[in-house]
Write a protein that holds these residues in place. Structure first.
Motif, PDB file in Angstrom:
ATOM      1  N   MET A   1     -14.568  19.701  13.549  1.00 26.11           N
ATOM      2  CA  MET A   1     -15.390  19.617  12.394  1.00 26.11           C
ATOM      3  C   MET A   1     -14.654  18.857  11.310  1.00 26.11           C
ATOM      4  SD  MET A   1     -15.786  23.536  11.184  1.00 26.11           S
ATOM      5  CE  MET A   1     -15.228  24.403  12.450  1.00 26.11           C
ATOM      6  N   LEU A   2     -15.216  18.527  10.451  1.00 23.55           N
ATOM      7  CA  LEU A   2     -14.771  17.683   9.170  1.00 23.55           C
ATOM      8  C   LEU A   2     -15.257  18.649   7.979  1.00 23.55           C
ATOM      9  CD1 LEU A   2     -15.674  14.021   9.528  1.00 23.55           C
ATOM     10  CD2 LEU A   2     -13.603  15.395   9.900  1.00 23.55           C
ATOM     11  N   LEU A   3     -14.400  18.997   7.258  1.00 31.17           N
ATOM     12  CA  LEU A   3     -14.598  19.796   5.928  1.00 31.17           C
ATOM     13  C   LEU A   3     -15.153  18.619   4.870  1.00 31.17           C
ATOM     14  CD1 LEU A   3     -11.395  22.094   6.012  1.00 31.17           C
ATOM     15  CD2 LEU A   3     -13.584  22.572   6.840  1.00 31.17           C
ATOM     16  N   ASP A   4     -15.669  19.191   3.792  1.00 27.28           N
ATOM     17  CA  ASP A   4     -16.156  18.391   2.851  1.00 27.28           C
ATOM     18  C   ASP A   4     -15.306  17.365   2.280  1.00 27.28           C
ATOM     19  OD1 ASP A   4     -18.634  19.508   2.888  1.00 27.28           O
ATOM     20  OD2 ASP A   4     -18.227  21.057   1.361  1.00 27.28           O
ATOM     21  N   ASP A   5     -13.937  18.032   2.074  1.00 24.71           N
ATOM     22  CA  ASP A   5     -12.940  16.808   1.741  1.00 24.71           C
ATOM     23  C   ASP A   5     -12.464  15.864   2.625  1.00 24.71           C
ATOM     24  OD1 ASP A   5     -11.258  18.234   3.515  1.00 24.71           O
ATOM     25  OD2 ASP A   5      -9.877  19.009   1.720  1.00 24.71           O
ATOM     26  N   GLY A   6     -12.942  15.878   3.901  1.00 23.76           N
ATOM     27  CA  GLY A   6     -12.606  14.858   5.035  1.00 23.76           C
ATOM     28  C   GLY A   6     -11.693  15.230   5.909  1.00 23.76           C
ATOM     29  N   THR A   7     -10.991  16.568   5.823  1.00 22.82           N
ATOM     30  CA  THR A   7     -10.176  16.927   6.509  1.00 22.82           C
ATOM     31  C   THR A   7     -10.728  17.435   7.769  1.00 22.82           C
ATOM     32  OG1 THR A   7      -8.990  18.062   4.657  1.00 22.82           O
ATOM     33  CG2 THR A   7      -8.312  18.974   6.936  1.00 22.82           C
ATOM     34  N   GLU A   8     -10.135  16.903   9.052  1.00 20.92           N
ATOM     35  CA  GLU A   8     -10.672  17.427  10.362  1.00 20.92           C
ATOM     36  C   GLU A   8      -9.932  18.692  10.658  1.00 20.92           C
ATOM     37  OE1 GLU A   8     -10.221  15.961  15.013  1.00 20.92           O
ATOM     38  OE2 GLU A   8      -9.970  14.424  13.346  1.00 20.92           O
ATOM     39  N   LEU A   9     -10.923  19.534  11.249  1.00 14.80           N
ATOM     40  CA  LEU A   9     -10.414  21.133  11.570  1.00 14.80           C
ATOM     41  C   LEU A   9     -11.013  21.227  13.050  1.00 14.80           C
ATOM     42  CD1 LEU A   9      -9.347  23.772  10.640  1.00 14.80           C
ATOM     43  CD2 LEU A   9     -11.500  24.470   9.882  1.00 14.80           C
ATOM     44  N   ALA A  10      -9.977  21.534  13.927  1.00 14.52           N
ATOM     45  CA  ALA A  10     -10.287  21.687  15.359  1.00 14.52           C
ATOM     46  C   ALA A  10     -10.579  23.464  15.353  1.00 14.52           C
ATOM     47  CB  ALA A  10      -9.298  21.355  16.239  1.00 14.52           C
ATOM     48  N   PHE A  11     -11.421  23.702  16.383  1.00 11.54           N
ATOM     49  CA  PHE A  11     -11.580  25.270  16.715  1.00 11.54           C
ATOM     50  C   PHE A  11     -11.614  25.552  18.113  1.00 11.54           C
ATOM     51  CE2 PHE A  11     -15.801  23.505  15.886  1.00 11.54           C
ATOM     52  CZ  PHE A  11     -16.435  24.022  16.743  1.00 11.54           C
ATOM     53  N   PRO A  12     -11.179  26.442  18.479  1.00 10.25           N
ATOM     54  CA  PRO A  12     -11.097  26.727  19.960  1.00 10.25           C
ATOM     55  C   PRO A  12     -12.300  27.190  20.413  1.00 10.25           C
ATOM     56  CG  PRO A  12     -10.316  28.515  18.857  1.00 10.25           C
ATOM     57  CD  PRO A  12     -10.402  27.651  17.648  1.00 10.25           C
ATOM     58  N   ARG A  13     -12.662  27.143  21.854  1.00 10.15           N
ATOM     59  CA  ARG A  13     -13.899  27.476  22.219  1.00 10.15           C
ATOM     60  C   ARG A  13     -14.482  28.876  22.153  1.00 10.15           C
ATOM     61  NH1 ARG A  13     -16.966  25.316  26.941  1.00 10.15           N
ATOM     62  NH2 ARG A  13     -18.291  27.052  27.796  1.00 10.15           N
ATOM     63  N   GLU A  14     -13.426  29.712  22.239  1.00  7.88           N
ATOM     64  CA  GLU A  14     -13.900  31.148  21.601  1.00  7.88           C
ATOM     65  C   GLU A  14     -14.398  31.311  20.630  1.00  7.88           C
ATOM     66  OE1 GLU A  14     -10.774  30.638  24.735  1.00  7.88           O
ATOM     67  OE2 GLU A  14     -10.829  29.964  22.656  1.00  7.88           O
ATOM     68  N   ALA A  15     -14.049  30.308  19.574  1.00  8.16           N
ATOM     69  CA  ALA A  15     -14.782  30.611  18.094  1.00  8.16           C
ATOM     70  C   ALA A  15     -16.239  30.033  18.224  1.00  8.16           C
ATOM     71  CB  ALA A  15     -14.115  29.856  17.097  1.00  8.16           C
ATOM     72  N   PHE A  16     -16.529  29.112  19.088  1.00 10.08           N
ATOM     73  CA  PHE A  16     -17.928  28.748  19.419  1.00 10.08           C
ATOM     74  C   PHE A  16     -18.608  29.741  20.200  1.00 10.08           C
ATOM     75  CE2 PHE A  16     -21.455  26.220  21.673  1.00 10.08           C
ATOM     76  CZ  PHE A  16     -22.068  26.030  20.482  1.00 10.08           C
ATOM     77  N   ASP A  17     -18.031  30.431  21.176  1.00 17.12           N
ATOM     78  CA  ASP A  17     -18.657  31.250  22.090  1.00 17.12           C
ATOM     79  C   ASP A  17     -18.929  32.670  21.394  1.00 17.12           C
ATOM     80  OD1 ASP A  17     -18.456  29.641  24.170  1.00 17.12           O
ATOM     81  OD2 ASP A  17     -16.605  30.658  25.002  1.00 17.12           O
ATOM     82  N   ALA A  18     -18.192  32.784  20.092  1.00 17.30           N
ATOM     83  CA  ALA A  18     -18.316  34.050  19.421  1.00 17.30           C
ATOM     84  C   ALA A  18     -19.457  33.653  18.490  1.00 17.30           C
ATOM     85  CB  ALA A  18     -17.108  34.617  18.699  1.00 17.30           C
ATOM     86  N   SER A  19     -19.959  32.733  18.508  1.00 15.78           N
ATOM     87  CA  SER A  19     -20.988  32.146  17.446  1.00 15.78           C
ATOM     88  C   SER A  19     -22.352  32.611  17.896  1.00 15.78           C
ATOM     89  CB  SER A  19     -20.941  30.778  16.932  1.00 15.78           C
ATOM     90  OG  SER A  19     -21.565  30.173  18.144  1.00 15.78           O
ATOM     91  N   GLY A  20     -22.739  32.708  19.231  1.00 10.28           N
ATOM     92  CA  GLY A  20     -24.071  32.768  19.698  1.00 10.28           C
ATOM     93  C   GLY A  20     -24.905  31.506  19.644  1.00 10.28           C
TER      94      GLY A  20
END
Length: 50
Positions: A1-20
């Motif tokens: 994902m991209l933060l408001d300041d343009g920084t790219e931030l990756a996240f693991p699949r587990e973080a998406f799975d936890a979202s529902g």
């Protein structure tokens, strides 16, 4: 994902799975939950409540 300041931030699949969530769309605003170590642990929509 991209933060408001343009920084790219990756996240693991587990973080998406936890979202529902089923999918994310380009340009969608997200709420990010992080551990004390700075790793993304959950990604949700700002309109979701628990």
């Amino acid at each position: 994902m991209l933060l408001d300041d343009g920084t790219e931030l990756a996240f693991p699949r587990e973080a998406f799975d936890a979202s529902g969530l089923r999918l994310l769309r380009l340009g969608q605003r997200l709420r990010i939950e992080m551990s004390e170590s700075g790793q993304v642990t959950r990604v949700t929509l700002p309109t979701f409540t628990e």
